[in-house]
Design a protein around this motif. Structure first.
Motif, PDB file in Angstrom:
ATOM      1  N   LEU A 156      55.909  45.157  21.887  1.00 60.72           N
ATOM      2  CA  LEU A 156      56.569  46.601  22.649  1.00 60.72           C
ATOM      3  C   LEU A 156      54.742  46.614  23.212  1.00 60.72           C
ATOM      4  N   GLY A 157      53.888  46.142  23.431  1.00 59.56           N
ATOM      5  CA  GLY A 157      53.068  46.815  24.045  1.00 59.56           C
ATOM      6  C   GLY A 157      51.352  47.857  23.148  1.00 59.56           C
ATOM      7  N   PHE A 158      51.901  48.440  21.859  1.00 65.19           N
ATOM      8  CA  PHE A 158      51.504  49.034  20.876  1.00 65.19           C
ATOM      9  C   PHE A 158      50.248  47.859  20.387  1.00 65.19           C
ATOM     10  N   GLN A 159      48.629  48.817  20.598  1.00 59.79           N
ATOM     11  CA  GLN A 159      47.744  47.732  19.856  1.00 59.79           C
ATOM     12  C   GLN A 159      47.494  48.835  18.480  1.00 59.79           C
ATOM     13  N   ARG A 160      46.472  47.217  17.806  1.00 58.36           N
ATOM     14  CA  ARG A 160      46.037  47.971  16.275  1.00 58.36           C
ATOM     15  C   ARG A 160      44.664  48.922  17.092  1.00 58.36           C
ATOM     16  N   CYS A 161      44.629  49.564  15.629  1.00 59.37           N
ATOM     17  CA  CYS A 161      43.784  50.661  16.075  1.00 59.37           C
ATOM     18  C   CYS A 161      42.692  50.863  15.233  1.00 59.37           C
ATOM     19  N   ALA A 162      42.454  49.688  14.718  1.00 57.15           N
ATOM     20  CA  ALA A 162      41.147  49.905  12.935  1.00 57.15           C
ATOM     21  C   ALA A 162      40.752  51.182  12.952  1.00 57.15           C
ATOM     22  N   GLY A 163      40.042  51.482  11.255  1.00 58.81           N
ATOM     23  CA  GLY A 163      39.280  52.912  11.334  1.00 58.81           C
ATOM     24  C   GLY A 163      39.377  54.336  11.359  1.00 58.81           C
ATOM     25  N   VAL A 164      40.759  53.741  11.928  1.00 61.39           N
ATOM     26  CA  VAL A 164      41.113  55.813  12.312  1.00 61.39           C
ATOM     27  C   VAL A 164      42.030  56.462  11.515  1.00 61.39           C
ATOM     28  N   PRO A 165      42.148  57.372  11.244  1.00 60.39           N
ATOM     29  CA  PRO A 165      42.274  58.223   9.540  1.00 60.39           C
ATOM     30  C   PRO A 165      44.630  58.263  10.279  1.00 60.39           C
TER      31      PRO A 165
END
Length: 164
Positions: free
Chosen positions: A145-154
């Protein structure tokens, strides 16, 4: 021509007609079916949704917040909400909350419609949406759906910009 293995694979996508409705009230029995199913499968977040609504802790009533239900054949078959992100006290950041679709309605476009309604509603109040999921299949769904992974974000696994 069939694949080299000689097997012919046929996939049928069964769309379903649902009505996406904003909930301004949450009658006690409105989520009974999906709540019972979610608890049987070990998902507690719908119980939290109901508990928070009943206690007044979260009624999706602040600026920009909404709670949607997918209704088919006169019953709620899915829910999805939008809150100001409680983990990031920064204006303009929303959080996708409590997405759940009844098992018999999955892979039929219901979740896509619910998240689409949330994203559309978010555009007026939130420039960024965040969410957290621990499920690999849910992660793939949100990414489609267009969401992007965000690594290391609490407290966040995925984000989506809703404006500019």
């Amino acid at each position: 021509m069939p694949p080299a293995s000689g097997r012919l694979v046929c996939v049928i996508f069964l769309a379903v007609t649902v009505s996406i409705t904003r909930l301004h009230d949450l009658p006690p029995d409105a989520l009974a079916d999906v709540l019972a199913e979610s608890e049987r499968t070990g998902h507690r977040f719908l119980s939290r949704l109901v508990e928070e609504w009943e206690s007044g802790t979260n009624r999706f009533a602040r600026h920009g917040e909404v709670l949607f239900a997918a209704v088919a054949d006169g019953r709620v078959v899915g829910v999805c909400g939008l809150n100001a992100d409680p983990y990031l006290p920064e204006p303009g950041v929303g959080r996708v909350r409590h997405l759940y679709v009844a098992a018999e309605y999955r892979r039929r476009g219901v979740g896509r419609q619910l998240v689409g309604a949330v994203v559309a509603a978010a555009r007026d109040a939130f420039g960024v949406l965040r969410l957290r999921t621990e499920s690999a299949s849910a992660a793939r769904f949100y990414e489609a759906l267009g969401f992007q992974r965000c690594a290391g974000v609490p407290a966040c696994t995925h984000t989506l910009k809703t404006a500019g």
